[in-house]
Design a protein around this motif. Structure first.
Motif, PDB file in Angstrom:
ATOM      1  N   UNK A  92       4.358  -1.014   4.566  1.00  0.00           N
ATOM      2  CA  UNK A  92       3.825  -1.819   3.469  1.00  0.00           C
ATOM      3  C   UNK A  92       2.521  -2.506   3.888  1.00  0.00           C
ATOM      4  N   UNK A  93       2.505  -3.080   5.076  1.00  0.00           N
ATOM      5  CA  UNK A  93       1.312  -3.772   5.569  1.00  0.00           C
ATOM      6  C   UNK A  93       0.169  -2.781   5.803  1.00  0.00           C
ATOM      7  N   UNK A  94       0.484  -1.614   6.334  1.00  0.00           N
ATOM      8  CA  UNK A  94      -0.545  -0.597   6.568  1.00  0.00           C
ATOM      9  C   UNK A  94      -1.185  -0.174   5.244  1.00  0.00           C
ATOM     10  N   UNK A  95      -0.355   0.020   4.232  1.00  0.00           N
ATOM     11  CA  UNK A  95      -0.887   0.365   2.911  1.00  0.00           C
ATOM     12  C   UNK A  95      -1.785  -0.719   2.360  1.00  0.00           C
ATOM     13  N   UNK A  96      -1.357  -1.967   2.548  1.00  0.00           N
ATOM     14  CA  UNK A  96      -2.160  -3.088   2.061  1.00  0.00           C
ATOM     15  C   UNK A  96      -3.486  -3.163   2.824  1.00  0.00           C
ATOM     16  N   UNK A  97      -3.443  -2.920   4.132  1.00  0.00           N
ATOM     17  CA  UNK A  97      -4.675  -2.928   4.932  1.00  0.00           C
ATOM     18  C   UNK A  97      -5.646  -1.862   4.455  1.00  0.00           C
ATOM     19  N   UNK A  98      -5.130  -0.676   4.195  1.00  0.00           N
ATOM     20  CA  UNK A  98      -5.979   0.425   3.726  1.00  0.00           C
ATOM     21  C   UNK A  98      -6.609   0.085   2.383  1.00  0.00           C
ATOM     22  N   UNK A  99      -5.816  -0.513   1.502  1.00  0.00           N
ATOM     23  CA  UNK A  99      -6.327  -0.901   0.181  1.00  0.00           C
ATOM     24  C   UNK A  99      -7.419  -1.964   0.311  1.00  0.00           C
ATOM     25  N   UNK A 100      -7.160  -2.973   1.144  1.00  0.00           N
ATOM     26  CA  UNK A 100      -8.148  -4.037   1.337  1.00  0.00           C
ATOM     27  C   UNK A 100      -9.430  -3.492   1.965  1.00  0.00           C
ATOM     28  N   UNK A 101      -9.293  -2.580   2.915  1.00  0.00           N
ATOM     29  CA  UNK A 101     -10.455  -1.987   3.558  1.00  0.00           C
ATOM     30  C   UNK A 101     -11.293  -1.206   2.540  1.00  0.00           C
TER      31      UNK A 101
END
Length: 113
Positions: A92-101
């Motif tokens: 979940x955090x990895x997905x959020x990081x990718x989205x924010x990036x």
């Protein structure tokens, strides 16, 4: 730098710190699981009538092989459940990081235009 980009950057940094924390937790759990499995393996090599001791804080307490095996199996099961939970959080955090990036890159490219 525009306020919205600064806010997105701050949020990205916070999520990145969460990802690092989760990675450390995952690594700790993996080590604990491996240690418990190794202890269970070593315990299986002992004779049934051989004395077995377990730690309880600073003390060593005499116990039975059967009780120790049960305790280790329960511990491994709980640790593996916790590990699965951590892995879900990590995804979940990895997905959020990718989205924010992605959002940050888009905002920066729009700012340059």
């Amino acid at each position: 730098m525009p306020q919205n980009i600064q806010e997105q950057l701050n949020q990205f940094q916070q999520v990145q710190q969460q990802a690092q924390s989760i990675a450390m937790q995952k690594q700790t759990l993996t080590l604990q699981i491996n240690e418990s499995k190794k202890a269970l393996d070593e315990l299986s090599k002992t004779a049934d009538d051989q004395d077995v001791y377990k730690t309880a804080g600073p003390l060593l307490i005499k116990t039975t092989k059967t009780d120790s095996e049960a305790d280790l199996k329960d511990s491994i099961e709980m640790l593996e459940i916790r590990q699965k939970t951590i892995e879900k959080q990590e995804k979940r955090i990895t997905g959020k990081l990718e989205e924010l990036q992605k959002n940050l890159q888009e905002a920066m490219s729009q700012m340059k235009q």
